[in-house]
Design an enzyme around this catalytic site. Structure first.
Site, PDB file in Angstrom:
ATOM      1  N   ASP A 149      43.433  23.791  24.104  1.00 52.24           N
ATOM      2  CA  ASP A 149      44.617  24.653  24.086  1.00 52.24           C
ATOM      3  C   ASP A 149      45.848  23.969  24.647  1.00 52.24           C
ATOM      4  O   ASP A 149      46.970  24.436  24.454  1.00 52.24           O
ATOM      5  CB  ASP A 149      44.358  25.898  24.948  1.00 52.24           C
ATOM      6  CG  ASP A 149      43.639  26.978  24.191  1.00 52.24           C
ATOM      7  OD1 ASP A 149      43.932  27.168  23.003  1.00 52.24           O
ATOM      8  OD2 ASP A 149      42.768  27.637  24.791  1.00 52.24           O
TER       9      ASP A 149
HETATM   10  C1  BGC Z   1      44.391  26.486  30.334  1.00 50.15           C
HETATM   11  C2  BGC Z   1      43.430  26.446  29.200  1.00 50.15           C
HETATM   12  C3  BGC Z   1      43.376  27.783  28.536  1.00 50.15           C
HETATM   13  C4  BGC Z   1      44.760  28.259  28.183  1.00 50.15           C
HETATM   14  C5  BGC Z   1      44.727  29.638  27.586  1.00 50.15           C
HETATM   15  C6  BGC Z   1      45.713  27.018  29.913  1.00 50.15           C
HETATM   16  O1  BGC Z   1      46.555  27.137  31.003  1.00 50.15           O
HETATM   17  O2  BGC Z   1      44.512  25.203  30.884  1.00 50.15           O
HETATM   18  O3  BGC Z   1      42.163  26.049  29.635  1.00 50.15           O
HETATM   19  O4  BGC Z   1      42.601  27.727  27.387  1.00 50.15           O
HETATM   20  O5  BGC Z   1      45.576  28.274  29.315  1.00 50.15           O
HETATM   21  O6  BGC Z   1      45.964  29.983  27.049  1.00 50.15           O
HETATM   22  C1  NOJ Z   2      39.724  27.674  27.756  1.00 50.22           C
HETATM   23  C2  NOJ Z   2      39.806  28.478  26.500  1.00 50.22           C
HETATM   24  O1  NOJ Z   2      39.218  29.746  26.731  1.00 50.22           O
HETATM   25  C3  NOJ Z   2      39.105  27.773  25.375  1.00 50.22           C
HETATM   26  O2  NOJ Z   2      39.259  28.495  24.197  1.00 50.22           O
HETATM   27  C4  NOJ Z   2      39.652  26.382  25.222  1.00 50.22           C
HETATM   28  O3  NOJ Z   2      38.956  25.762  24.191  1.00 50.22           O
HETATM   29  C5  NOJ Z   2      39.542  25.603  26.514  1.00 50.22           C
HETATM   30  N1  NOJ Z   2      40.184  26.329  27.545  1.00 50.22           N
HETATM   31  C6  NOJ Z   2      40.135  24.210  26.416  1.00 50.22           C
HETATM   32  O4  NOJ Z   2      41.511  24.235  26.416  1.00 50.22           O
END
Ligand code: BGC
Ligand code: NOJ
Length: 844
Positions: free
Chosen positions: A507
């Site tokens: 993400d």
């Molecule tokens: C996090 C990710 C997460 C995302 C969701 C980010 O701040 O680092 O792990 O999936 O937020 O929007």
């Molecule tokens: C947490 C999110 O829930 C997941 O969808 C994503 O793949 C990981 N973060 C990595 O960014």
């Protein structure tokens, strides 16, 4: 250093001191009513939706930490001394303390001043309430005169509004303490025989007068010496939960809340002879009334309690409570029975048999909404997350998995794209976050494939499912899968690789949204440069895997489903060729010489290449491309995995990428917003580690796969709890990487895709017990020094008793089924009526 131990027999983790490095929590509830509970009684409860139906208030990031929960106070009325048996909130020294976190229940047991208090907290199956079953025993030589106070703080339902909208909220709070004439308190003992209950029950009914048809109740089995419902009266001015005025003086104020902060507290007086034991039951629950029967008598403002009283009466009865607890235990035993293993490694056994399977169910129930790191007011259900979570529980609750798949597919868009998230109460796609995370739709294929392999229920493919929940747009589910693949094929970039959109699995790799505005969402910021250049090698690998699954599904489906349906089935060859084309593109444009490239950015520059200054090698494409079968026959897979071992592996797990980004790069996005070593910027993002374990299995490296498995296995890390700090019985999303000063420290425990993927890696790939379309495959790739292992697996209603024995050093499997040798490594389904099958596997 340890703070407790595993009681494997009872399937409990036993915490032996209250001051764990972080609150170590558990979950109560498995259907509609849920609660989080820490080892010191902290946490909160909600009905279905942690934001919109919050029953009790919880202050995240509080000081002292984790203060607020289900607190009981015991007061010695002779000396005036008081304490909390769960340690918090008074934090008095306890003579002994243990907390047993079990499957769906928690027991906190302690002794202080010779009074033993044991409280068992759980949510019974089938009802929307939690039970606190308090057992007090006098271990003194002389009799004890005690006061017991319960306490909870009600939340005004919408947790977000509750924490911000004080100009209104301080005026709306209402309770009922029946019979509540002129503020005169009801002190009559509760009578609950024959389904009637009077007195003893505090009702929280904020906003019930207007648009809500639901209320909360807080009941007690004993006759009351008093009660409180106004927080600031109970606590006293400028006091906290550690020194409530009512407890200190030994007498409730019988306060009735009007506005401000409604709470619930019962006061019970108990005299215990030496050795005597008494049980007190408290119930906290949620109830809804039909809108036209809200009040009793009609036209009054008094809650109609006729529908809730039988429920309260039922659980104020100790025998019913004990029976409900046994039913809960049996429920979990039943769920876990689907797969049980006995290997030479204790960490493998307890995670597979108990804790990993349990965590999978929690992620099924809660997705990413409510934990001690997820506040319950943020994210809904992730499309990508929920599809992956399903891989970990599809064998446990296949019918509920079916429902989940159909809910997910109904949020899909006609383009094949997907809302990134949907809301659990409405099951509608979340417009605020929108779509454009270009990996999202492909995960639906993986979850449906897992469901089909597990159940053989081909009818799901014919199930009519709408797009974006719009009636009239229904097509068979199968077409949703076709459109998922089509979505990728319609969005290819300059190299023929899939366009990344707002992000892919990572993400935080935001190659199209150049955000320089503080507070703006990195993912939702405007797409720059039209978004038509940045490509993802990760999505390419995922596509190959998904297309291969589709080829298999359509091959089998053509034989399994109705003729009208099969008109719609594309030739399996189509998928096979699509996969092949993408493979060729990856090998041409997605291979960096020693490993798979991560992406091309919006300027067409490489990400995750030796040419880069930072972020040269990423874990995700190494795992996914190899899982998709790339490089297995030309040595590239081995090379990529060697690079992972050399550059990314640490004793605490495998890092997401190296070298860490040392500064913020506008064109890379959120990943570079984290200081080095945390989260996506070179943290050990545990979700990705099992992909490497599976890849190692595919190249035949059982030792390496299991070694990686143990590095992040929570039980195997128990002995370094002072470093790891999160619970040693569940996976955390992240462990700080080697660039962080806190290398080895975990964060974001419980709600993470790590749970499902690790379960898949260990059970289906390392132990090799793998559902397929045609039967149960047995293909272990286990450590060289294991003599073998045993397992029992219930698959499509048949119990397979499996024993694996190592007779040589390799991974070649010879199978006998019920004493007969068979060809290959897939155990076919037995003839109808046969419910047990004995499988022996010899590895040479
Ligand atoms: C996090 C990710 C997460 C995302 C969701 C980010 O701040 O680092 O792990 O999936 O937020 O929007
Ligand atoms: C947490 C999110 O829930 C997941 O969808 C994503 O793949 C990981 N973060 C990595 O960014």
């Amino acid at each position: 250093m340890r703070y407790g131990y595993f009681d494997d027999q009872r399937r409990e983790y036993v915490i032996t001191r209250p001051d764990t490095p972080l609150p170590w929590i558990n979950y109560l509830g498995s259907e509609a009513y849920f609660g989080l509970i820490s080892n010191t009684g902290g946490g909160y409860s909600f009905y279905r939706d942690a934001r919109l139906r919050r029953l009790t208030r919880y202050r995240y990031n509080n000081v002292p930490s984790d203060c607020g929960g289900r607190y009981i106070y015991v007061r010695d009325d002779d000396s005036g001394k008081f304490w909390s048996p769960s340690w918090q909130p008074t934090r008095h020294q306890l003579e002994d303390y243990i907390c047993r976190h079990g499957l769906g229940y928690t027991v906190i047991c302690s002794t202080c001043r010779g009074i033993e208090a044991r409280t068992r907290y759980f949510v019974p199956l089938g009802d929307s309430l939690e039970i606190w079953q308090l057992t007090l025993t006098n271990r003194r030589e002389e009799s004890a005169n005690l006061s017991v106070f319960s306490s909870i703080e009600f939340c005004l339902w919408d947790a977000q509004d509750d924490a911000t909208n004080f100009q209104r909220n301080f005026n709306v709070g209402e309770v009922e303490v029946p019979p509540c004439g002129n503020g005169v308190p009801p002190l009559s003992p509760p009578r609950y025989h024959g389904g009637e209950v009077e007195g003893g029950v505090i009702y929280h009914k904020t906003e019930y007068r207007e648009r809500r048809d639901h209320f909360a109740f807080f009941a007690c089995s004993e006759s009351l010496a008093g009660f409180d419902t106004q927080r600031d009266v109970f606590l006293g001015p400028y006091r906290g939960w550690d020194t409530p005025a009512a407890v200190e003086r030994g007498q409730s104020f019988n306060s009735v809340a009007h506005g401000w902060a409604p709470m619930g507290s019962h006061h019970v007086k108990v005299t215990l002879q030496p050795g005597e034991t008494r049980q007190i039951i408290f119930l906290l629950g949620y109830h809804e009334n039909p809108r036209d029967q809200k009040f009793d008598p009609p036209g009054s403002q008094t809650i109609n309690k006729r529908t809730v009283k039988p429920i309260i009466a039922k659980y104020l009865d100790q025998d019913n409570v004990d029976a409900a607890f046994e039913a809960l235990r049996a429920y979990w035993d039943g769920l876990l029975a689907t797969l049980q293993v006995e290997t030479p490694d204790v960490h493998t056994n307890r995670m597979v048999n108990v804790w990993n399977a349990y965590q999978n169910m929690i992620t099924f129930n809660l997705s990413r909404s409510a934990s001690f790191f997820e506040s319950g007011i943020g994210r809904g259900m992730g499309f990508r997350d929920s599809n992956q979570d399903l891989l970990g529980f599809v064998h446990t609750v296949p019918e509920r998995a079916r429902e989940r798949i159909l809910d997910l597919a109904a949020t899909q868009l006609e383009t094949g794209g997907a809302y990134h998230q949907y809301q659990p109460l409405t099951k509608r796609g979340n417009n605020e976050i929108g779509s454009g995370f270009n990996d999202d739709p492909l995960w639906l294929i993986l979850s449906v494939a897992a469901y089909l392999k597990e159940t053989g229920d081909w009818s799901i493919l014919e199930e009519p499912v709408a797009y974006d929940n719009q009636p009239g747009t229904e097509t068979p589910l199968y077409e949703h899968l076709q459109r998922s693949l089509r979505y990728t094929l319609d969005r290819l970039g300059p190299h023929g690789l899939p366009l990344i959109g707002r992000a892919d699995w990572n993400d935080c790799l935001n190659l199209n949204t150049f955000s320089d505005t503080p507070g703006e969402s990195f993912q939702r910021a405007a797409i720059q440069r039209e978004g038509k250049v940045a490509e993802s090698v990760f999505i390419a690998g995922l596509f190959v895997l998904a297309a291969k699954e589709m080829a298999q599904i359509s091959r089998s489906a053509n034989q399994q489903i109705s003729e009208s349906m099969s008109q719609r089935i594309w030739d399996p060859q189509f998928y096979g060729e699509a996969a092949q084309r993408m493979e060729a593109i990856i090998l041409e444009h997605g291979w960096d010489g020693e490993w798979f490239l991560r992406a091309y950015d919006a300027f067409g520059h490489k990400v995750g290449s030796h040419e880069c200054e930072e972020g040269q090698v990423f874990i995700e494409p190494q795992g996914f491309c190899v899982m998709a079968g790339l490089g297995l026959d030309d040595g590239r897979a081995e090379k990529a995995l060697a690079a992972v071992k050399e550059r990314l592996a640490t004793p605490h797990g495998i890092i997401l990428q190296q070298p860490a980004y040392s500064r913020y790069y506008l064109h890379l996005g959120e990943i570079t917003s984290y200081p080095p070593g945390y989260k996506e910027n070179a943290g050990i993002f545990c979700h990705t580690n099992p992909w490497i374990m599976i890849a190692e299995v595919l190249v035949g490296h059982g030792d390496q796969a299991h070694d990686y498995y143990l590095r992040i296995n929570p039980s195997a890390r128990e002995a370094i709890s002072e470093v790891h700090r999160c619970e040693p019985y569940v996976y955390a999303q992240m462990i700080a990487g080697r660039d962080a000063p806190t290398h080895g420290e975990a964060k974001n425990s419980w709600l993470t895709g790590t749970a499902a993927w690790n379960y898949v890696a260990i059970t289906q790939w390392i132990l090799g017990i793998r559902p397929t379309y045609t039967g149960l495959q047995i293909a272990p790739v286990i450590p060289g020094n294991w003599p073998g292992f045993e397992a029992s697996r219930i698959f499509r209603g048949v119990t397979y008793h499996i024993s694996v024995e190592r007779a040589g050093e390799g991974n070649v499997v010879s199978l006998t089924v019920d004493g007969q040798p068979i060809e290959g490594n897939i155990v076919p389904l037995p003839p109808a009526g046969q419910t047990e099958v004995v499988v022996k596997a010899i590895l040479t």
